[in-house]
Every structure is written in structure tokens, then in C-alpha cells.
Design an enzyme around this catalytic site. Structure first.
Site, PDB file in Angstrom:
ATOM      1  N   LYS A  13       0.827  -1.217   0.000  1.00  0.00           N
ATOM      2  CA  LYS A  13       0.000   0.000   0.000  1.00  0.00           C
ATOM      3  C   LYS A  13       0.859   1.263   0.000  1.00  0.00           C
ATOM      4  O   LYS A  13       0.621   2.181  -0.779  1.00  0.00           O
ATOM      5  CB  LYS A  13      -0.922   0.046   1.228  1.00  0.00           C
ATOM      6  CG  LYS A  13      -1.998  -1.006   1.249  1.00  0.00           C
ATOM      7  CD  LYS A  13      -2.989  -0.758   2.391  1.00  0.00           C
ATOM      8  CE  LYS A  13      -2.347  -0.784   3.765  1.00  0.00           C
ATOM      9  NZ  LYS A  13      -1.862  -2.120   4.176  1.00  0.00           N
ATOM     10  N   ARG A  88      -9.450   1.144   9.019  1.00  0.00           N
ATOM     11  CA  ARG A  88      -9.104  -0.239   9.307  1.00  0.00           C
ATOM     12  C   ARG A  88     -10.212  -0.964  10.041  1.00  0.00           C
ATOM     13  O   ARG A  88     -10.095  -2.162  10.295  1.00  0.00           O
ATOM     14  CB  ARG A  88      -7.880  -0.262  10.226  1.00  0.00           C
ATOM     15  CG  ARG A  88      -6.560  -0.408   9.537  1.00  0.00           C
ATOM     16  CD  ARG A  88      -5.521  -0.278  10.639  1.00  0.00           C
ATOM     17  NE  ARG A  88      -4.291  -0.924  10.343  1.00  0.00           N
ATOM     18  CZ  ARG A  88      -3.291  -0.356   9.669  1.00  0.00           C
ATOM     19  NH1 ARG A  88      -3.424   0.834   9.158  1.00  0.00           N
ATOM     20  NH2 ARG A  88      -2.168  -0.992   9.487  1.00  0.00           N
ATOM     21  N   ARG A 127      11.576  -6.545   5.303  1.00  0.00           N
ATOM     22  CA  ARG A 127      11.579  -5.135   5.686  1.00  0.00           C
ATOM     23  C   ARG A 127      12.125  -4.970   7.107  1.00  0.00           C
ATOM     24  O   ARG A 127      12.847  -4.017   7.401  1.00  0.00           O
ATOM     25  CB  ARG A 127      10.148  -4.581   5.606  1.00  0.00           C
ATOM     26  CG  ARG A 127      10.044  -3.105   5.900  1.00  0.00           C
ATOM     27  CD  ARG A 127       8.667  -2.573   5.593  1.00  0.00           C
ATOM     28  NE  ARG A 127       7.718  -2.914   6.647  1.00  0.00           N
ATOM     29  CZ  ARG A 127       6.414  -2.651   6.592  1.00  0.00           C
ATOM     30  NH1 ARG A 127       5.907  -2.077   5.524  1.00  0.00           N
ATOM     31  NH2 ARG A 127       5.614  -2.976   7.578  1.00  0.00           N
ATOM     32  N   ARG A 133      11.741  -1.666  11.695  1.00  0.00           N
ATOM     33  CA  ARG A 133      10.535  -1.068  12.272  1.00  0.00           C
ATOM     34  C   ARG A 133      10.143  -1.823  13.526  1.00  0.00           C
ATOM     35  O   ARG A 133      10.149  -3.057  13.533  1.00  0.00           O
ATOM     36  CB  ARG A 133       9.407  -1.144  11.235  1.00  0.00           C
ATOM     37  CG  ARG A 133       8.847   0.216  10.883  1.00  0.00           C
ATOM     38  CD  ARG A 133       7.833   0.099   9.792  1.00  0.00           C
ATOM     39  NE  ARG A 133       6.544  -0.389  10.270  1.00  0.00           N
ATOM     40  CZ  ARG A 133       5.434  -0.317   9.561  1.00  0.00           C
ATOM     41  NH1 ARG A 133       5.456   0.215   8.358  1.00  0.00           N
ATOM     42  NH2 ARG A 133       4.306  -0.767  10.049  1.00  0.00           N
ATOM     43  N   ARG A 144      -0.957  -8.227  13.591  1.00  0.00           N
ATOM     44  CA  ARG A 144      -1.450  -7.268  12.586  1.00  0.00           C
ATOM     45  C   ARG A 144      -2.223  -7.983  11.478  1.00  0.00           C
ATOM     46  O   ARG A 144      -3.273  -7.516  11.050  1.00  0.00           O
ATOM     47  CB  ARG A 144      -0.273  -6.478  12.017  1.00  0.00           C
ATOM     48  CG  ARG A 144       0.217  -5.410  13.002  1.00  0.00           C
ATOM     49  CD  ARG A 144       1.683  -5.071  12.824  1.00  0.00           C
ATOM     50  NE  ARG A 144       1.988  -4.547  11.511  1.00  0.00           N
ATOM     51  CZ  ARG A 144       3.179  -4.682  10.909  1.00  0.00           C
ATOM     52  NH1 ARG A 144       4.157  -5.327  11.512  1.00  0.00           N
ATOM     53  NH2 ARG A 144       3.370  -4.161   9.715  1.00  0.00           N
TER      54      ARG A 144
HETATM   55  P1  ADP Z   1       0.984  -1.889   8.435  1.00  0.00           P
HETATM   56  O1  ADP Z   1      -0.161  -1.710   7.490  1.00  0.00           O
HETATM   57  O2  ADP Z   1       2.130  -2.629   7.816  1.00  0.00           O
HETATM   58  O3  ADP Z   1       0.589  -2.467   9.762  1.00  0.00           O
HETATM   59  P2  ADP Z   1       1.028   0.973   9.060  1.00  0.00           P
HETATM   60  O4  ADP Z   1       2.208   1.857   9.019  1.00  0.00           O
HETATM   61  O5  ADP Z   1      -0.121   1.292   8.166  1.00  0.00           O
HETATM   62  O6  ADP Z   1       1.619  -0.481   8.738  1.00  0.00           O
HETATM   63  O7  ADP Z   1       0.458   0.891  10.563  1.00  0.00           O
HETATM   64  C1  ADP Z   1       1.300   0.583  11.634  1.00  0.00           C
HETATM   65  C2  ADP Z   1       0.514   0.553  12.940  1.00  0.00           C
HETATM   66  O8  ADP Z   1      -0.073   1.838  13.208  1.00  0.00           O
HETATM   67  C3  ADP Z   1      -0.653  -0.412  13.026  1.00  0.00           C
HETATM   68  O9  ADP Z   1      -0.247  -1.739  13.333  1.00  0.00           O
HETATM   69  C4  ADP Z   1      -1.481   0.225  14.158  1.00  0.00           C
HETATM   70  O10 ADP Z   1      -0.908  -0.038  15.420  1.00  0.00           O
HETATM   71  C5  ADP Z   1      -1.327   1.696  13.872  1.00  0.00           C
HETATM   72  N1  ADP Z   1      -2.392   2.218  12.974  1.00  0.00           N
HETATM   73  C6  ADP Z   1      -2.203   2.787  11.754  1.00  0.00           C
HETATM   74  N2  ADP Z   1      -3.364   3.138  11.204  1.00  0.00           N
HETATM   75  C7  ADP Z   1      -4.332   2.767  12.072  1.00  0.00           C
HETATM   76  C8  ADP Z   1      -5.760   2.838  12.073  1.00  0.00           C
HETATM   77  N3  ADP Z   1      -6.428   3.363  11.038  1.00  0.00           N
HETATM   78  N4  ADP Z   1      -6.425   2.369  13.149  1.00  0.00           N
HETATM   79  C9  ADP Z   1      -5.776   1.845  14.190  1.00  0.00           C
HETATM   80  N5  ADP Z   1      -4.438   1.737  14.267  1.00  0.00           N
HETATM   81  C10 ADP Z   1      -3.719   2.191  13.220  1.00  0.00           C
END
Ligand code: ADP
Length: 191
Positions: A13, A88, A127, A133, A144
Site C-alpha cells: 500500500k 481499518r 523489511r 521497524r 497485525r
Molecule cells: P501496516 O499496514 O504494515 O501495519 P502501518 O504503518 O499502516 O503499517 O500501521 C502501523 C501501525 O499503526 C498499526 O499496526 C497500528 O498499530 C497503527 N495504525 C495505523 N493506522 C491505524 C488505524 N487506522 N487504526 C488503528 N491503528 C492504526
């Protein structure tokens, strides 16, 4: 053009959102990046979300909804955006729909980045080795992906019911996936 990208962790994404952003000149709004910036800056929000983030959990809906409502009100998002990482959960999706309805600009298209979970896990572990990370540990990755299945798959169905979802084969190369997205965007633009 208001574009939403949905797909599991490791589906690409962020990479595709950057390509869309630079090609079409719309801001890339990524909630994960916003949270990482808040944690790096040591803000109150950053401190609050850090333990949840590190464990791979979901940050509470009310906090995320406030964050995105504020971000979408910035002038650069007026003519469009590519949204990555939000919504999400169904509650977040409904809140987003409300915010966009208020400003009279609904989503144009929702891309569903389709990919098998094993490929995602391999990409995320790669990654982890490169970027380190804090949520790319095997335990947090499992959490996740589980949350994606439980909380985010219903979001795809929510937008499918609105007729907005376009499926994309996300296991290909970055260029292959982007070409598919561009073809779909041309069709959406033409309709
Ligand atoms: P990934 O999709 O690989 O998990 P992101 O950078 O999009 O990576 O998100 C990392 C973390 O940030 C998530 O695991 C969550 O803890 C938090 N997060 C991001 N966006 C949201 C959201 N819309 N709602 C809840 N938590 C979020």
C-alpha cells in the site's frame, strides 16, 4: 481524485500510494506514518500509541478518527488524496464516509490489494531486516495480519456494497501493480 488503498500488511500500500501521489499530484495520507512521526516527536499522542503500535494492535477508533478528520481539513487534501492505513475498522469507515459527505467529496475508488498471506509475511520479515521497524517482529506481524482479517476485511465488504472496490493483483512487481492501478484509474476517470 480521492483514492483509498486497502490490503493486508506487506501488500505494498505504502509503495503504491507514493507512486500514485507523485504521478497524480495528490497528497499521500498514511496513518502509520502519522503515528510514527508523533512517536518520533514524543507528542502526547505518540506516547499514548507507542505500546499499542509496538504490539501490532489497533489504536482506538476515536483517536484515529480525530487524527484523520484534522488531516483531511488541510487545504492540500481539498482536490484529492490517496489514503493508506485508514479506515481499518467498520467504525472508522463509517466516520470517514461521514466526514467526506460533510465536505461533499466522496471516495472515487477503493483499491483492494489482493495477495497471499505467505508473500506478505516474507516481505515484512525482509523489511524488518532492512528498516528495523519496531512492529515488524514475528509476534506483532501475526497480530497485525489477524487484525486485518478480523477488523479490516469487513471494511472491504463495506465499500464493495457501495460499488467502489477494484481488485488489484498485488503479488507482482511494483511496476506491474502500478500499471494495473493506472489502468483502473483511467477507467474511473472516464466514467
Ligand atoms: P501496516 O499496514 O504494515 O501495519 P502501518 O504503518 O499502516 O503499517 O500501521 C502501523 C501501525 O499503526 C498499526 O499496526 C497500528 O498499530 C497503527 N495504525 C495505523 N493506522 C491505524 C488505524 N487506522 N487504526 C488503528 N491503528 C492504526
Amino acid at each position: 481524485m480521492r483514492i483509498l488503498l486497502l490490503g493486508p500488511q506487506g501488500s505494498g500500500k505504502g509503495t503504491q500510494a507514493q507512486r500514485i501521489s507523485s504521478t497524480y499530484g495528490v497528497p499521500h495520507i498514511a496513518t502509520g506514518d502519522m503515528l510514527r512521526a508523533a512517536m518520533a516527536a514524543g507528542t502526547e499522542v505518540g506516547h499514548r500509541v507507542k505500546p499499542i503500535y509496538d504490539a501490532g494492535g489497533l489504536v482506538p477508533d476515536d483517536l484515529m478518527i480525530d487524527l484523520i478528520r484534522d488531516r483531511l481539513s488541510h487545504p492540500d487534501a481539498e482536490d484529492g488524496f490517496v489514503l493508506d492505513g485508514f479506515p481499518r475498522t467498520l467504525e472508522q469507515a463509517e466516520a470517514l464516509d461521514d466526514v467526506l459527505l460533510e465536505i461533499g467529496s466522496p471516495l472515487d475508488v477503493v483499491f483492494d490489494l489482493q495477495i497471499d498471506e505467505q508473500t506478505c509475511i516474507e516481505r515484512l520479515l525482509g523489511r524488518a531486516r532492512e528498516e528495523g521497524r519496531s512492529d515488524d517482529t514475528p509476534e506483532a506481524i501475526a497480530t497485525r495480519l489477524q487484525l486485518f482479517r478480523d477488523a479490516t476485511l469487513p471494511v472491504i465488504e463495506h465499500y464493495r456494497a457501495q460499488g467502489k472496490v477494484v481488485g488489484v493483483h498485488a503479488a507482482g512487481t511494483v511496476n506491474e501493480v502500478f500499471n494495473e492501478i493506472q489502468e483502473a484509474l483511467e477507467q474511473v476517470g472516464a466514467r
